[in-house]
Design an enzyme around this catalytic site. Structure first.
Site, short mmCIF file in Angstrom:
data_model
loop_
_atom_site.label_atom_id
_atom_site.label_comp_id
_atom_site.label_asym_id
_atom_site.label_seq_id
_atom_site.Cartn_x
_atom_site.Cartn_y
_atom_site.Cartn_z
N GLU A 256 32.77 -18.83 -18.01
CA GLU A 256 31.35 -18.52 -18.26
C GLU A 256 30.66 -19.82 -18.66
OE1 GLU A 256 29.99 -15.66 -17.86
OE2 GLU A 256 31.55 -14.14 -18.07
N CYS A 290 22.41 -19.62 -23.24
CA CYS A 290 22.84 -19.84 -21.85
C CYS A 290 21.96 -19.07 -20.88
CB CYS A 290 24.31 -19.46 -21.68
SG CYS A 290 24.67 -17.77 -22.18
P1 NAD Z 1 31.44 -27.26 -24.47
O1 NAD Z 1 31.83 -27.13 -23.04
O2 NAD Z 1 31.16 -28.60 -25.00
O3 NAD Z 1 32.57 -26.65 -25.42
C1 NAD Z 1 33.00 -25.30 -25.30
C2 NAD Z 1 34.36 -25.16 -25.94
O4 NAD Z 1 35.31 -25.86 -25.13
C3 NAD Z 1 34.47 -25.75 -27.34
O5 NAD Z 1 35.26 -24.89 -28.12
C4 NAD Z 1 35.19 -27.07 -27.10
O6 NAD Z 1 35.92 -27.54 -28.20
C5 NAD Z 1 36.13 -26.69 -25.97
N1 NAD Z 1 36.61 -27.83 -25.16
C6 NAD Z 1 36.07 -29.06 -25.02
N2 NAD Z 1 36.83 -29.80 -24.17
C7 NAD Z 1 37.84 -29.01 -23.77
C8 NAD Z 1 38.93 -29.19 -22.86
N3 NAD Z 1 39.12 -30.33 -22.21
N4 NAD Z 1 39.77 -28.16 -22.66
C9 NAD Z 1 39.59 -26.98 -23.28
N5 NAD Z 1 38.57 -26.75 -24.15
C10 NAD Z 1 37.71 -27.75 -24.38
O7 NAD Z 1 30.19 -26.28 -24.64
P2 NAD Z 1 29.30 -26.07 -25.96
O8 NAD Z 1 28.41 -27.25 -26.14
O9 NAD Z 1 30.15 -25.63 -27.08
O10 NAD Z 1 28.43 -24.81 -25.53
C11 NAD Z 1 27.20 -24.91 -24.84
C12 NAD Z 1 27.38 -24.54 -23.40
O11 NAD Z 1 27.93 -23.24 -23.30
C13 NAD Z 1 26.09 -24.50 -22.64
O12 NAD Z 1 26.27 -25.09 -21.38
C14 NAD Z 1 25.83 -23.01 -22.49
O13 NAD Z 1 25.01 -22.67 -21.40
C15 NAD Z 1 27.20 -22.48 -22.35
N6 NAD Z 1 27.28 -21.06 -22.67
C16 NAD Z 1 27.53 -20.18 -21.67
C17 NAD Z 1 27.57 -18.82 -21.93
C18 NAD Z 1 27.86 -17.81 -20.84
O14 NAD Z 1 28.16 -16.69 -21.16
N7 NAD Z 1 27.78 -18.17 -19.58
C19 NAD Z 1 27.36 -18.36 -23.24
C20 NAD Z 1 27.10 -19.30 -24.24
C21 NAD Z 1 27.07 -20.65 -23.94
#
Ligand code: NAD
Length: 511
Positions: A256, A290
């Protein structure tokens, strides 16, 4: 040690009562983005700690599975009641770690509770064994299908809705009979830990819901810890890394990711309602949603009036650190420059800042910004801004609006305001969800699947599809009697196959 989350009433954040996993590479603080104050201190779980968390979770999974749908429902219902009774405590914590206004945090937990109720109430119906027709060739068989749990599901979450977003996976995965290891965002580990602690109160027997905390490396370790499925929510770039890591062990993934949702305003739309919705969709949670509205396509004939209505409302909104502010700060400091650059670039390329401008960026806060007539290839139109900004561009027709909405690489949600053509336009939107004449409503309907296409990812949380995402369909046939014609035996005669071919000619060879 007990710390007090800032933002009002005493919130007990007992950071020593973390999951049973041994931390091995130090700790980190979660901060209140409004003040920089420490909200809690959490372990950085490394690879071996993550593997241990998966082992612990797995140790209770069979027991959880064997409780059956009814037994799990009782526990999940009890968890729901605990979350309701401690809603203010959870909201304080969500508010402290994200900076969002307290009522927005409460609203988030209200949605959590409603989804948890739905998942528990519907898991048996959606996933339980059901008979299917065995067809003419296998008329002697009783055929059925059931969704069996995967085992241990790794859930990786973002910070913008630190309870609601991951619970779209956690609640549904648990209801399906899985154990869960949750890696919350490094910005909101306390909320993850709070979810684990409240669950453990109603399921004290086995540590089947684990939380691991840390940065990207901890998430990456979870992908490689031989979990049976990974449910990731976060940015598209991280989603690709998660997929790559999971591909090494063929671990299935649900992804997602981000969005750049559009709102279409048709010429016959209720403009007051559309302006209200556009502003809430774009600016609530300081635009860090999002499925937030990032761009609007409004039909020329009503554009001036619509822009005026949005601008009048936007000018009245103010961000702030107090619990009753209209909107809070930008939670992730590094996003502030992205927001500033999107605004500056849009204006450089000839767009008009009708409300605010680059001066609206006052870290950690950003005042609402309304931009109009921004070129379609600007980052403000093509990339996720994730701030309280909105781009309003004019189109000749709603159809042109749909074409522009669909031109982007994302396809998460969308909104249509139209009296006559709402559903027709909605169906043509390339997105996973659409709200007609309201905004974001689909996320609050637990029975509806949630997810996107394109760079917004794939797979679904919520609803029946979201439950099925956390089970593997297992098909079973049970022979009830011997068939007079059995083609699947070395004892068959040539006559058997001839008769079957004749039967198929008769039944399936004609119209
Ligand atoms: P992010 O991708 O920076 O981090 C998300 C999670 O992934 C965090 O827990 C982070 O520690 C982890 N992570 C980072 N690198 C990783 C790796 N290499 N392997 C595994 N995990 C890793 O995103 P964010 O800044 O926390 O969140 C914002 C983003 O999330 C925005 O793009 C937003 O649109 C999206 N979002 C999507 C939805 C949806 O349902 N589609 C809902 C909420 C947020």
């Amino acid at each position: 040690m007990t710390q007090t989350a800032s933002g009002g009433a005493e919130t007990s954040v007992d950071v020593t009562a973390t999951s049973e996993v041994t931390p091995t590479t130090g700790s980190f603080d979660s901060l209140d983005p409004r003040t920089g104050e420490v909200v809690g201190t959490h372990p950085i779980h490394d690879e071996s700690a993550v593997r241990e968390a998966v082992r612990l979770a797995r140790s209770g999974q069979q027991w959880w599975d064997e409780l059956g749908f009814a037994g799990r429902k009782r526990r999940l219902d009890a968890w729901r009641r605990v979350l309701v009774s401690r809603l203010d405590e959870g909201a304080e914590l969500v508010s402290a770690e994200t900076g969002k206004p307290l009522d927005d945090a409460r609203l988030e937990l209200v949605l959590v509770v409603d989804h948890l109720h739905w998942a528990a109430a519907n898991a048996a119906k959606v996933l339980g064994r059901r008979g299917v027709s065995s067809g003419v060739l296998m008329a002697n068989q009783a055929a059925s299908v059931e969704y069996r749990p995967f085992g241990v599901v790794g859930v990786i979450g973002p910070w913008n809705y630190p309870a609601f977003t991951p619970m779209g996976s956690i609640a549904y995965a648990l209801a399906a009979g899985n154990a869960v290891v949750f890696k919350p965002s490094e910005l909101t580990p306390g909320v993850g830990e709070w979810l684990r602690r409240t669950f453990a109160e109603v399921v004290p027997e086995h540590p089947l819901f684990q939380v691991v905390t840390g940065f990207g490396d901890t998430g990456a370790a979870l992908c490689r810890a031989h979990v049976d499925k990974v449910a990731f929510t976060g940015s598209t770039e991280t989603g690709k890394r998660v997929m790559a890591a999971c591909s090494e062990s063929l671990t299935p993934v649900l992804v997602e990711c981000g969005g750049k949702d559009a709102l279409i305003v048709d010429s016959d739309a209720d403009l007051h309602a559309a302006a209200e919705a556009a502003l809430w969709g774009a600016v609530s949670n300081a635009g860090q949603t999002c499925i937030g509205v990032e761009r609007v396509y409004v039909v020329d004939s009503v554009a001036d009036r619509f822009v005026q209505l949005v601008a009048d409302r936007a000018e009245r909104l103010r961000p702030g650190g107090q619990p009753t502010a209209d909107l809070g700060p930008i939670t992730m400091g590094s996003q502030v420059e992205v927001i500033r650059e999107h605004i500056a670039d849009a204006v450089r390329r000839g767009g008009t800042a009708v409300v605010g401008g680059t001066d609206s960026v006052r870290p950690p806060f950003v005042d609402p910004v309304v931009l109009t007539d921004v070129p379609e290839d600007s980052p403000a139109v093509t990339e996720e801004t994730f701030g309280p900004t909105i781009v309003i561009n004019r189109v000749r027709t709603a159809d042109e609006g749909i074409a522009r909405a669909n031109a982007g690489r994302y396809g998460l949600g969308g909104t249509v305001f139209s009296r006559a053509r709402g559903l027709e336009l909605a169906r043509r939107m390339r997105s996973g969800m659409v709200a007609v004449n309201s905004v974001i409503a689909f996320a609050a309907v637990p029975a509806l699947p949630f997810g996107g296409v394109g760079d917004s990812g794939f797979g679904r949380i919520h609803g029946a599809e979201g439950l099925r995402e956390f089970g593997r369909p297992q098909a079973v046939t049970r022979a009830r009697f011997r068939m007079p014609l059995n083609p699947m035996s070395f004892g068959r005669s040539p006559r058997t196959v001839r008769r079957l071919v004749a039967l198929m000619r008769l039944l399936r060879g004609r119209r």
